[in-house]
Write a protein that holds these residues in place. Structure first.
Motif, mmCIF file in Angstrom:
data_model
loop_
_atom_site.group_PDB
_atom_site.id
_atom_site.type_symbol
_atom_site.label_atom_id
_atom_site.label_comp_id
_atom_site.label_asym_id
_atom_site.label_seq_id
_atom_site.Cartn_x
_atom_site.Cartn_y
_atom_site.Cartn_z
ATOM 1 N N GLU A 1 23.230 -8.138 18.695
ATOM 2 C CA GLU A 1 24.254 -7.318 18.054
ATOM 3 C C GLU A 1 24.438 -7.732 16.602
ATOM 4 O O GLU A 1 24.565 -6.888 15.709
ATOM 5 C CB GLU A 1 25.582 -7.439 18.800
ATOM 6 N N ALA A 2 24.440 -9.053 16.382
ATOM 7 C CA ALA A 2 24.609 -9.540 15.013
ATOM 8 C C ALA A 2 23.462 -9.039 14.138
ATOM 9 O O ALA A 2 23.678 -8.605 13.002
ATOM 10 C CB ALA A 2 24.664 -11.067 15.002
ATOM 11 N N ALA A 3 22.233 -9.089 14.707
ATOM 12 C CA ALA A 3 21.080 -8.605 13.943
ATOM 13 C C ALA A 3 21.234 -7.114 13.653
ATOM 14 O O ALA A 3 20.948 -6.643 12.549
ATOM 15 C CB ALA A 3 19.789 -8.876 14.713
ATOM 16 N N ALA A 4 21.741 -6.345 14.646
ATOM 17 C CA ALA A 4 21.899 -4.900 14.458
ATOM 18 C C ALA A 4 22.919 -4.607 13.368
ATOM 19 O O ALA A 4 22.686 -3.776 12.488
ATOM 20 C CB ALA A 4 22.321 -4.247 15.776
ATOM 21 N N VAL A 5 24.046 -5.319 13.401
ATOM 22 C CA VAL A 5 25.067 -5.097 12.386
ATOM 23 C C VAL A 5 24.513 -5.400 10.999
ATOM 24 O O VAL A 5 24.861 -4.759 10.015
ATOM 25 C CB VAL A 5 26.316 -5.967 12.679
ATOM 26 N N LEU A 6 23.599 -6.385 10.933
ATOM 27 C CA LEU A 6 23.016 -6.760 9.639
ATOM 28 C C LEU A 6 21.857 -5.844 9.262
ATOM 29 O O LEU A 6 21.141 -6.113 8.308
ATOM 30 C CB LEU A 6 22.548 -8.213 9.684
ATOM 31 N N GLY A 7 21.631 -4.786 10.048
ATOM 32 C CA GLY A 7 20.659 -3.795 9.624
ATOM 33 C C GLY A 7 19.332 -3.807 10.343
ATOM 34 O O GLY A 7 18.401 -3.145 9.901
ATOM 35 N N ALA A 8 19.201 -4.550 11.456
ATOM 36 C CA ALA A 8 17.925 -4.572 12.168
ATOM 37 C C ALA A 8 17.917 -3.468 13.227
ATOM 38 O O ALA A 8 18.846 -3.372 14.025
ATOM 39 C CB ALA A 8 17.709 -5.936 12.827
ATOM 40 N N LEU B 1 28.798 -0.807 18.036
ATOM 41 C CA LEU B 1 28.321 -1.533 19.212
ATOM 42 C C LEU B 1 28.889 -0.941 20.489
ATOM 43 O O LEU B 1 28.365 -1.163 21.574
ATOM 44 C CB LEU B 1 28.698 -3.019 19.111
ATOM 45 N N HIS C 1 17.682 -20.298 16.061
ATOM 46 C CA HIS C 1 16.315 -20.678 15.723
ATOM 47 C C HIS C 1 16.035 -20.506 14.232
ATOM 48 O O HIS C 1 14.906 -20.637 13.803
ATOM 49 C CB HIS C 1 15.328 -19.857 16.542
ATOM 50 N N PHE D 1 19.379 -12.897 6.443
ATOM 51 C CA PHE D 1 18.845 -11.977 7.447
ATOM 52 C C PHE D 1 19.078 -10.517 7.084
ATOM 53 O O PHE D 1 18.155 -9.698 7.099
ATOM 54 C CB PHE D 1 19.474 -12.294 8.809
ATOM 55 N N GLY D 2 20.325 -10.185 6.739
ATOM 56 C CA GLY D 2 20.668 -8.795 6.448
ATOM 57 C C GLY D 2 19.904 -8.259 5.238
ATOM 58 O O GLY D 2 19.457 -7.114 5.224
ATOM 59 N N VAL E 1 23.981 1.354 14.969
ATOM 60 C CA VAL E 1 24.589 0.142 14.402
ATOM 61 C C VAL E 1 23.922 -0.297 13.110
ATOM 62 O O VAL E 1 24.590 -0.549 12.105
ATOM 63 C CB VAL E 1 24.469 -1.032 15.411
ATOM 64 N N HIS E 2 22.575 -0.363 13.170
ATOM 65 C CA HIS E 2 21.897 -1.022 12.058
ATOM 66 C C HIS E 2 21.872 -0.181 10.785
ATOM 67 O O HIS E 2 21.428 -0.643 9.752
ATOM 68 C CB HIS E 2 20.488 -1.447 12.459
ATOM 69 N N PHE F 1 22.118 -17.342 14.490
ATOM 70 C CA PHE F 1 20.797 -17.397 15.116
ATOM 71 C C PHE F 1 20.365 -18.859 15.222
ATOM 72 O O PHE F 1 20.124 -19.507 14.204
ATOM 73 C CB PHE F 1 19.781 -16.611 14.286
ATOM 74 N N PHE G 1 31.278 -12.360 14.052
ATOM 75 C CA PHE G 1 31.576 -12.420 15.485
ATOM 76 C C PHE G 1 32.488 -13.593 15.814
ATOM 77 O O PHE G 1 32.472 -14.614 15.125
ATOM 78 C CB PHE G 1 30.283 -12.581 16.279
ATOM 79 N N VAL H 1 14.988 -11.775 16.910
ATOM 80 C CA VAL H 1 15.868 -12.668 17.671
ATOM 81 C C VAL H 1 15.193 -13.155 18.950
ATOM 82 O O VAL H 1 15.081 -14.350 19.186
ATOM 83 C CB VAL H 1 17.196 -11.958 18.011
ATOM 84 N N ARG I 1 24.927 -11.200 21.867
ATOM 85 C CA ARG I 1 25.589 -10.986 20.583
ATOM 86 C C ARG I 1 24.665 -11.294 19.407
ATOM 87 O O ARG I 1 24.899 -10.827 18.298
ATOM 88 C CB ARG I 1 26.853 -11.834 20.491
ATOM 89 N N LEU I 2 23.621 -12.127 19.667
ATOM 90 C CA LEU I 2 22.678 -12.390 18.577
ATOM 91 C C LEU I 2 21.977 -11.092 18.193
ATOM 92 O O LEU I 2 21.781 -10.788 17.026
ATOM 93 C CB LEU I 2 21.652 -13.433 19.006
ATOM 94 N N MET J 1 16.426 -7.495 6.291
ATOM 95 C CA MET J 1 16.377 -6.233 7.026
ATOM 96 C C MET J 1 16.407 -5.052 6.060
ATOM 97 O O MET J 1 15.833 -4.010 6.317
ATOM 98 C CB MET J 1 17.565 -6.115 7.991
#
Lengths: 554, 344
Positions: free
Chosen positions: A452-459, B52, B89, B98-99, B72-73, B87, B81, A468, A449-450, B102
């Motif tokens: 996925e979270a990055a993808a939703v935020l545009g990565a 997703l 780290h 983050f967004g 998705v991105h 994240f 979620f 990630v 899901r990390l 990106m």
């Protein structure tokens, strides 16, 4: 990760394993089955059933069982104290008690030789009082010395595995049993012990594995007639030059260890109980009664003595040459010994060891990382089977690895006998399973899901992996590389077979020096062992810092 | 044009239909709660909107544009979620920014925006904190800030109260609702808790077995749930069956007259109906005789459980007035305004 990418990543470690593990093992089998190039399985059976082999096997198993029992007796109270009580200096003490486990076996052997051998401080004192004819107290060459050193070496396994699990058991289960009328002992037997059993069993199987394949300790401390299977393989190869018999013993050894691993895996599956684990911080408390304080204090004092005393004496002996103390042993490390046995100045071994360790780090680190990426990022039977195959070298003793290298890689088609790469390759083979165990679970545990979270935020997918996965993987890879480095520094069993006289490693040099007569080589051995101790401690500390609270490789 | 539109969306996992023909439009600035029991397909629906998961049939439109081929991105939606997926780290600022990173925003702008959203969710100055050391409630706010920071065209939240303790669950829905209103956000909010849905949303979409079971404002749903499932899921307990005819419904408690507007033609079989708690009252002249079997104190009212011979128990909410004790005989009357006819 795509199937193609995973297969590509799996290729280099698979090739490495085929050439440097499967080929040597098969060569050993061939040598055992067909000693003179003609198939003669009878020779194998004759070696296995000879009275000398049966005696060695019985002795090896008996020694391992005794050492495991003693380790459990020493380790369980320690595990209980560390799991249930809070006391000052707990973290430091836990780290200190783990030191023996990561020590090279030769250093452990040397430490107990310093403590119990002819040149112990006690004997030095007796000589000082009563002259050179004074009676000597010696335990080296006895079973007691080997057993003590085995307990010293393995107690950390019980402490970490059982203690670690115990700390997460809910103490309220035991409290509930007490409220229902069970005595403390009964509550332990009926409630805690059954829950603890899988952890105890896995600790027992690891300690058994280590004691069954123990080489350096027995070689340094054991007398004639105390040869275990490992030592016997070395003896037949190096002293009697009877390679087919050594091959037959190696096959026996590998088969036996494999059966042991299989049995322990099955038993653990059967005993596992699903339960809710609790954070360790919630289950520990300060000792309350006088009696509790006394018990905790006694257990801790005993542990500190068991672990601290041999190491202290080891360092102390490096400064004792002749009467009184001095730096002679240290200052002479750079010069050539007067006697044969070691053909280079001892100090050169330090450079050799560091160089080999660094090469091992590169080889095992990169192979381990690509294997871990292949296993960790995909699911299914193929990666699982690959994972199991990669663990095979763990069940093969270092002596067998060294012997296999000697047999398989010393002649065409692959003649690496004179290659400087031979030692790092052997070390990489020994270290690879540990590197993978340190990295693959980390990669597998990255929450999808990390990403996925990055993808939703545009990565984008590639960016998400870089942002990630990459930082987490990089850290795990560094930990794995650290393990490779530490393992290479201390590796003895395989190295002894393949190290060339001109390029001894630290453990080999220590072993050679211990074999030379006179007080100076002994003190020099202690000095080199001290250096190895410090180097190992530094690399393990670095690993611990990097790892934080990640999964342990064993 | 709706901000989000689903047309005939189906989803299937290994032969099992998780969503069966969802049609739903969410208008700009609307806060919609997707309410339903676990396994009703709520989370799948969010994941399909985010890209997703792919629907097995049907289409998803964002601002009127079909997004089937958009990865998705590049969808520009916000998703918070369940259990947050922060994240581990990165510190709080690394997560929240983050967004924006990106999207290639300059560092200065990211810093400002991160500070702004952190202040908005009540965590000013938290930039350098490690996310592992935050409490559950703080993690939830960081996750919200992370989803909000890139100004998504629609914000989706998956069980945002899922792992919080009771005290926070009491307080946070109102704070969330206030943030949604203040920013004029378009929100799709997934929850299984009807109380949470009622407090947060302008509109509730009740999902059951992969279908939309009910759709309406909280007030409308509460005063007249359309189906037996909806009524039971919203927590109503007195549900029975009766025959319709002559402007009344004949149930286990005898005939109850219905208001002319609510009374449809005579039914051919039993029809389910609901007695809302406010429908039943103590009335010395009432037609129903019963015996008090239990009395429960509920803070602002007392709930009386009355056993009625030959019929299910009735519940009466009392606010003041004399309190009968268990064992006392009472008479009850039913207010036709509190009767709701349901569908199966």
């Amino acid at each position: 990760m795509s199937r193609r990418a995973a297969l590509l990543l799996a290729l280099p470690p698979a090739l490495f394993l085929a050439v440097f593990f499967a080929f040597p093992v098969l060569s050993i089998v061939a040598l055992g089955v067909a000693p003179d190039g003609v198939p003669d399985p009878g020779a194998l059976v004759r070696t296995w059933t000879s009275s000398s082999t049966l005696r060695v096997v019985a002795w090896t198993i008996g020694l391992a069982l005794a050492a495991t029992t003693l380790t459990l007796l020493a380790g369980l109270p320690a595990a209980w104290v560390f799991a249930r009580f809070r006391f000052p200096g707990k973290r430091l003490l836990r780290a200190l008690l783990t030191v023996p486990f990561v020590l090279p076996s030769v250093v452990v052997g040397a430490a107990f030789l310093a403590l119990l051998g002819p040149r112990s401080p006690l004997n030095a004192l007796l000589t000082a009082i009563a002259g050179p004819d004074a009676p000597q107290v010696r335990l080296d060459g006895t079973t007691i010395a080997i057993l003590l050193a085995s307990v010293f070496y393995n107690v950390a396994v019980v402490l970490r595995l059982v203690g670690g699990f115990w700390a997460h058991l809910d103490p309220r289960a035991e409290e509930a049993a007490r409220v229902l009328g069970a005595s403390p002992w009964r509550a332990f037997r009926e409630v805690t012990w059954p829950l603890l059993r899988p952890a105890v069993l896995s600790a027992v199987s690891i300690v058994l594995l280590f004691t069954l394949t123990s080489f350096g300790i027995v070689l340094v401390l054991g007398g004639p007639g105390q040869a275990t299977l490992e030592v016997e393989i070395w003896r037949r190869t190096a002293l009697l030059l009877d390679l087919p018999a050594a091959a037959a013993l190696s096959i026996l050894q590998v088969g036996g260890v494999f059966l042991l691993l299989l049995a322990s895996a099955r038993a653990q599956e059967r005993l596992a109980v699903a339960q809710r684990l609790r954070p360790a911080a919630e289950t520990e408390r300060a000792p309350r009664t006088r009696r509790e304080r006394f018990v905790v204090g006694t257990v801790l004092a005993g542990l500190i003595a068991l672990v601290g005393l041999p190491l202290l004496i080891l360092v102390e002996r490096s400064f004792a040459v002749g009467a009184g103390y001095g730096l002679t042993a240290w200052t002479t490390l750079g010069s050539l010994p007067q006697r044969a046995g070691l053909f280079v100045p001892p100090a050169e071994a330090i450079g050799n060891s560091l160089l080999f360790a660094f090469a091992t780090l590169l080889v095992a680190g990169s192979l381990g990382l690509s294997a871990a990426l292949a296993i960790g990022s995909r699911r299914g039977w193929l990666p699982q089977t690959f994972d199991a195959l990669l663990m095979l070298p763990v069940g093969t003793s270092a002596v067998t690895v060294g012997f296999g290298f000697l047999v398989a890689l010393g002649e065409p088609p692959l003649d690496l006998r004179t290659s400087i790469l031979l030692i790092p390759l052997a070390h990489a083979l020994v270290a690879l399973p540990f590197v993978i165990r340190a990295t693959a679970p980390v990669i597998r545990s990255i929450d999808p899901r990390l990403r996925e979270a990055a993808a939703v935020l545009g990565a984008s997918p590639g960016r998400a992996w870089r942002e990630v996965d990459a930082p987490i993987v990089a850290r795990a890879a560094l930990v794995g590389a650290g393990f490779a480095f530490a393992i290479s520094l201390g590796e003895f069993g395989a190295t002894l077979f393949i190290a060339r006289p001109a390029t001894p490693t630290l453990p080999v040099a220590i072993y050679r020096l211990l074999g030379l007569p006179g007080p100076l080589p002994f003190a020099q051995a202690m000095a080199l062992a001290t250096i190895l101790l410090v180097l190992t401690a530094i690399s393990v500390l670095a690993i611990e810092r990097l790892r934080g609270s990640g999964p342990s490789p064993f | 044009m709706p901000a989000l539109e689903l047309r005939g969306v189906h989803a299937r996992y290994a032969e099992r239909e998780v969503l069966t023909g969802i049609d739903l439009a969410v208008e700009e600035g609307e806060v919609v709660a997707l309410l339903g029991p676990s396994g009703s397909g709520k989370t799948t629906l969010l994941r399909i909107v985010a890209g997703l998961e792919q629907p097995s049939a049907g289409s998803v439109l964002l601002d009127g544009r079909e997004v089937a081929g958009v990865p998705v991105h590049e969808r520009g939606v916000g998703l918070m979620f369940q259990d947050y997926a922060l994240f581990p780290h990165r510190d709080v600022a690394g997560n929240v920014g983050f967004g924006l990173r990106m999207a290639g925003r300059p560092a200065g702008e990211i810093r400002e925006r991160v500070a702004e959203v952190l202040a908005l969710v009540g965590l000013p100055g938290f930039e350098g904190r490690s996310v592992a050391r935050l409490s559950g409630g703080e993690q939830q706010r960081v996750a919200l800030a992370r989803a909000l920071a890139p100004r998504p065209r629609i914000l989706m939240l998956d069980e945002p109260m899922g792992s919080l303790d009771r005290a926070l669950r009491e307080r946070l829905p109102d704070e969330l609702a206030a943030i949604f209103r203040r920013l004029g956000l378009t929100v799709l909010y997934v929850t299984h808790d009807q109380d949470e849905a009622l407090r947060v949303a302008d509109r509730i979409v009740l999902l059951a077995g992969g279908r939309i079971e009910a759709d309406g404002s909280p007030e409308a749903l509460w005063s007249a749930p359309p189906t037996v499932f909806a009524a039971a899921f919203l927590g109503f307990r007195t549900i029975a069956h009766g025959e319709l005819g002559d402007g009344a419904i004949r149930g286990p408690w005898g005939p109850i007259p219905l208001p002319a507007a609510a009374a449809p033609a005579a039914s051919s079989g039993p029809v389910p109906f609901l007695l809302r708690p406010d429908a039943v009252r103590l009335d010395a002249a009432g037609p129903i005789a019963g015996t008090v079997s239990a009395r429960r104190f509920r803070g602002d009212h007392v709930l009386l459980v009355v056993a009625v011979a030959g019929a299910p128990d009735l519940e009466v909410e009392l606010r003041g007035g004399p309190l009968p004790a268990p064992g006392d005989p009472v008479r009850l009357a039913i207010d036709p305004a509190g009767v709701v006819l349901l569908r199966d």
